[in-house]
Design a protein around this motif. Structure first.
Motif, short mmCIF file in Angstrom:
data_model
loop_
_atom_site.label_atom_id
_atom_site.label_comp_id
_atom_site.label_asym_id
_atom_site.label_seq_id
_atom_site.Cartn_x
_atom_site.Cartn_y
_atom_site.Cartn_z
N TRP A 112 0.85 -1.19 0.00
CA TRP A 112 0.00 0.00 0.00
C TRP A 112 0.88 1.23 0.00
CZ3 TRP A 112 0.29 4.00 3.45
CH2 TRP A 112 -0.65 5.01 3.28
N PRO A 133 -2.83 7.41 -5.26
CA PRO A 133 -3.87 6.61 -5.93
C PRO A 133 -3.57 6.29 -7.40
CG PRO A 133 -4.56 8.89 -5.77
CD PRO A 133 -3.24 8.78 -5.03
N THR A 134 -2.50 6.84 -7.95
CA THR A 134 -2.19 6.63 -9.37
C THR A 134 -1.88 5.16 -9.62
OG1 THR A 134 -1.19 8.84 -9.40
CG2 THR A 134 -0.70 7.38 -11.27
N PRO A 135 -2.62 4.53 -10.56
CA PRO A 135 -2.37 3.11 -10.84
C PRO A 135 -0.98 2.88 -11.44
CG PRO A 135 -4.43 3.85 -11.85
CD PRO A 135 -3.71 5.07 -11.34
N HIS A 168 -3.79 -4.32 -9.08
CA HIS A 168 -3.86 -3.22 -8.11
C HIS A 168 -5.33 -2.95 -7.81
CE1 HIS A 168 -5.18 -0.18 -11.04
NE2 HIS A 168 -4.46 -0.89 -11.88
N ARG A 169 -5.56 -2.31 -6.67
CA ARG A 169 -6.92 -1.93 -6.26
C ARG A 169 -6.82 -0.65 -5.44
NH1 ARG A 169 -5.65 -6.71 -3.40
NH2 ARG A 169 -5.23 -6.33 -1.19
N ALA A 170 -7.93 0.05 -5.34
CA ALA A 170 -7.97 1.22 -4.48
C ALA A 170 -7.83 0.76 -3.03
CB ALA A 170 -9.30 1.96 -4.67
N ALA A 171 -7.23 1.59 -2.22
CA ALA A 171 -7.08 1.27 -0.80
C ALA A 171 -8.47 1.15 -0.17
CB ALA A 171 -6.26 2.34 -0.09
N LYS A 200 -3.47 3.29 -2.99
CA LYS A 200 -3.73 2.05 -3.73
C LYS A 200 -2.94 0.92 -3.11
CE LYS A 200 0.06 2.78 -6.95
NZ LYS A 200 0.48 4.02 -6.33
N VAL A 212 -0.92 -2.46 -4.56
CA VAL A 212 -0.43 -3.27 -5.67
C VAL A 212 -0.10 -4.63 -5.08
CG1 VAL A 212 1.27 -3.49 -7.53
CG2 VAL A 212 0.51 -1.22 -6.79
#
Length: 173
Positions: free
Chosen positions: A102, A106-108, A136-139, A145, A147
């Motif tokens: 984490w 937020p940038t993928p 990856h996903r949003a926190a 985020k 990964v």
């Protein structure tokens, strides 16, 4: 900060003899934090009796994902005055181990296609080649985020004959 999550029977009772199924380690973004994250992953996976090949692959993935935080994430070490941090997670998911990182940006992540003479840009290529799956996903809570990458959790007590049986046959077999 290091946190473990131990299997529970409810009401605060834990399952005797079973190792934690998830760990988290929070680190400040410094170049030395990559080595600390890698050392933590190796220590935890050996405690989970993972095979040396699993430990090695996991440490490579941890190196790549944590280095990406330092190089690319907002709040990473190369951002002046950032003082950023990240959290490494390791979790047993059935016969897989999930490695997650984490960070507050937020940038993928973007998997690059580097030229042969480029020095950077291979981290996620290495992760995709080493893991069975990554993404990856949003926190879940707050900004940022996660990964993640997954590997088969091969135990160190697996007989060598089983490991050899999974190897491709030699030429002429």
């Amino acid at each position: 900060m290091f946190t473990t999550f131990t299997p529970s029977l409810g009401k605060g009772r834990t399952v005797p003899g079973l190792p934690a199924r998830r760990t988290e380690l929070s680190l400040v973004c410094t170049p030395g934090s990559v080595g600390r994250a890698r050392h933590h992953a190796a220590h935890v996976l050996r405690g989970w009796r993972a095979h040396d090949d699993t430990v090695d692959a996991a440490c490579l993935i941890v190196s790549e994902l944590t280095t990406n935080v330092l190089c690319h994430a907002e709040g990473g070490a190369d951002r002046p005055g950032s003082g950023g941090s990240f959290t490494l997670g390791l979790e047993i998911m059935g016969d897989l181990v999930e490695i997650s990182v984490w960070d507050p940006d937020p940038t993928p992540p973007v998997r690059a296609a580097p030229e042969a003479d480029q020095i950077h840009g291979r981290g996620l290529v290495i992760v995709s080649m080493t893991s069975t799956r990554w993404g990856h996903r949003a926190a879940a809570r707050g900004p940022g985020k996660v990964v993640w990458a997954r590997l088969p959790l091969v135990r160190g007590d697996v007989p060598a004959s089983v490991l050899r049986d999974s190897d491709p046959p030699a030429a002429g077999d």
